[in-house]
Motif scaffolding. Structure first.
Motif, short mmCIF file in Angstrom:
data_model
loop_
_atom_site.label_atom_id
_atom_site.label_comp_id
_atom_site.label_asym_id
_atom_site.label_seq_id
_atom_site.Cartn_x
_atom_site.Cartn_y
_atom_site.Cartn_z
N THR A 85 -3.87 -6.29 0.27
CA THR A 85 -2.91 -5.22 -0.04
C THR A 85 -1.80 -5.74 -0.95
O THR A 85 -1.40 -5.07 -1.91
CB THR A 85 -2.30 -4.65 1.24
OG1 THR A 85 -3.34 -4.04 2.01
CG2 THR A 85 -1.23 -3.62 0.93
N TYR B 52 0.83 -1.20 0.00
CA TYR B 52 0.00 0.00 0.00
C TYR B 52 0.87 1.25 0.00
O TYR B 52 1.91 1.31 0.65
CB TYR B 52 -0.90 0.02 1.23
CG TYR B 52 -1.60 1.35 1.43
CD1 TYR B 52 -2.67 1.73 0.63
CD2 TYR B 52 -1.17 2.24 2.42
CE1 TYR B 52 -3.31 2.94 0.79
CE2 TYR B 52 -1.82 3.46 2.60
CZ TYR B 52 -2.87 3.80 1.79
OH TYR B 52 -3.49 5.02 1.95
N ASP C 103 -5.43 -0.13 2.18
CA ASP C 103 -4.75 -0.06 3.47
C ASP C 103 -5.44 -1.06 4.40
O ASP C 103 -6.47 -0.75 5.00
CB ASP C 103 -4.83 1.36 4.03
CG ASP C 103 -4.05 1.52 5.32
OD1 ASP C 103 -3.52 0.51 5.83
OD2 ASP C 103 -3.99 2.66 5.85
#
Length: 494
Positions: A231, A94, A240
């Motif tokens: 992710t 992320y 996230d």
């Protein structure tokens, strides 16, 4: 189902558009031409309100499916990303959106459209980049394969295939296409959708709408085990897992995260929670200003087409390269209406260049107007019955017209250079230009009307000359023809 559906539709669009660019016979346009007209920027420049509205509504309902299904450059990046995952699984992480870069690129793109800096527009526009790669790098390979089949078929007395000339239309554009492919391949192989979410102006423009889409990938916190697989499989780097949040401005609804989740914590639904609403309301600040920039960009201008390079033409038994003359005004195809209209609408996608059966369209090599199509007659001339370029143009830069209309449009006029003409110099009796002029605009007249033995020189009736280039192409003089065509800034009916 989301991932499988996206893959099937994406591969279908990528294959169809690739074949559209590779096909040099023009037959596939009847079946696949609609795919080119579905491209966002081209539809906007063509003022295709229906397509633009459909894309906007689809984005508001489904999210950025355009980027993962319809855009060929986006799907091509997914192919490179898939190859990257073969070498290393769970490779992504992320990262926060680089908003300043995304919106700077969008503003630069809009400014380039307004200012007519076509080279910059065509470097950033996704469909143009894909067309450049398909036409410049892939079509020659396709044509060479066709030629091999033609040789084999001829051996068995079959003419199902026919040989075609394979040649480089523009070295600068070839280098740009090669660099574009290399950069996209490396970025996608290593980091997935980096280009789409940091550089692509169309992706950024659609992200302004995708924040408010009805269907979204959403977390069920009660089921999430924070394993981070979502992710690590998100090619847009927009999930996230720690905060259980998805950046919907970057999500392209590929379904990889849902497919990778072992606990069913991610779903593509219409559900909506307060946390996400608060986040989106915050991101929506300043949206009106960016939406204005987007709308303005879609209706703005591209760049003017300019001069082209010289290439080989066989004319005589003694092969001498024929060179393009220096034209005061560049030539653009019938249906373009004017240089201004071409500048306002052309995105340099290369579809007309790849489809031209006469070999007269090629990307401009002028640095200020790179990659927009211009005409030159070293390899052929613009046949009055051919309307291929106007049939395939998705952006409205070359308006649709029939053969009767085309034969009445004057895109330029022929100019004689008597100092080079072998007939005027008395070296041989020629008259090629007069015999082959489809408009009957050229007549051989004596240099000295009072001398019966005078040499003859071509005289052009500019009122009926349509600028097709037959005279320039068929002139036996090398390397520069003794007669060439000068373009008109505004085309007219005669």
């Amino acid at each position: 189902m989301l991932k499988k559906t996206r893959k099937i539709l994406g591969i279908t669009c990528l294959a169809g558009l690739t074949l559209l660019f590779l096909d040099f016979t023009g037959t596939l346009h009847l079946y696949l031409g609609w795919m080119a007209k579905m491209q966002a920027l081209e539809a906007a420049l063509a003022l295709n309100v229906v397509v633009v509205a459909l894309l906007a509504v689809a984005t508001l309902i489904f999210g950025r499916i355009y980027c993962s299904v319809i855009c060929p450059l986006g799907v091509m990046q997914d192919v490179f990303g898939w190859l990257g995952k073969k070498s290393k699984k769970n490779r992504y992480t992320y990262s926060k959106a680089i908003s300043w870069l995304r919106y700077t690129m969008l503003v630069v793109f809009a400014g380039a459209l307004f200012a007519g800096v076509g080279t910059l527009v065509q470097l950033l526009a996704p469909y143009s980049a894909f067309g450049r790669i398909a036409t410049t790098l892939l079509q020659p390979l396709w044509m060479m394969g066709n030629n091999v089949l033609a040789v084999v078929a001829e051996h068995y007395e079959s003419y199902t295939f026919y040989s075609v000339d394979v040649w480089m239309r523009s070295l600068p554009v070839f280098i740009i296409a090669l660099l574009t492919l290399a950069v996209l391949a490396v970025l996608a192989w290593r980091n997935g959708r980096t280009y789409c979410n940091t550089v692509c102006p169309v992706g950024t423009a659609l992200s302004l709408l995708s924040r408010f889409s009805l269907l979204k990938v959403r977390f069920d916190k009660s089921k999430c085990r924070n394993c981070s697989l979502c992710t690590k499989n998100c090619k847009a780097a927009c999930i996230d897992f720690k905060a259980h949040e998805v950046d919907y401005s970057r999500c392209v609804v590929c379904g990889d995260c849902i497919d990778s989740c072992k606990f069913g914590a991610l779903k593509y639904t219409t559900g909506f929670n307060k946390t996400e609403k608060k986040k989106e309301d915050k991101e929506a600040n300043g949206l009106s200003r960016r939406s204005f920039l987007l709308t303005s960009a879609m209706m703005a201008t591209a760049a003017m087409a300019e001069e082209t390079e010289a290439l080989v033409d066989g004319g005589l038994a003694d092969i001498v390269e024929k060179k393009a003359p220096t034209r005061t005004t560049p030539l653009v195809p019938p249906g373009a209406l004017s240089l201004k209209n071409m500048a306002q609408r052309c995105t340099g996608c290369q579809l007309c260049v790849s489809e031209c059966p006469n070999g007269i369209l090629r990307p401009s090599t002028d640095m200020m107007h790179l990659m927009q199509p211009v005409m030159s007659f070293e390899r052929g001339f613009c046949r009055p019955e051919c309307t291929r370029c106007s049939d395939v143009c998705p952006a409205g830069a070359i308006k649709p017209l029939d053969a009767i209309e085309k034969s009445s449009i004057q895109i330029g006029h022929a100019v004689v250079a008597a100092d080079y003409c072998i007939s005027a110099l008395g070296e041989a009796e020629c008259g090629n230009c007069e015999r082959h002029c489809p408009a009957g605009a050229i007549e051989m007249v004596p240099v000295d009307p009072n001398n019966e033995e005078s040499n003859y020189v071509p005289a052009v009736n500019e009122e009926i000359c349509i600028g097709c280039g037959a005279c320039e192409h068929l002139c036996p003089v090398r390397p520069l023809s003794a007669i060439h065509v000068e373009g008109h800034e505004v085309h007219k009916m005669i």
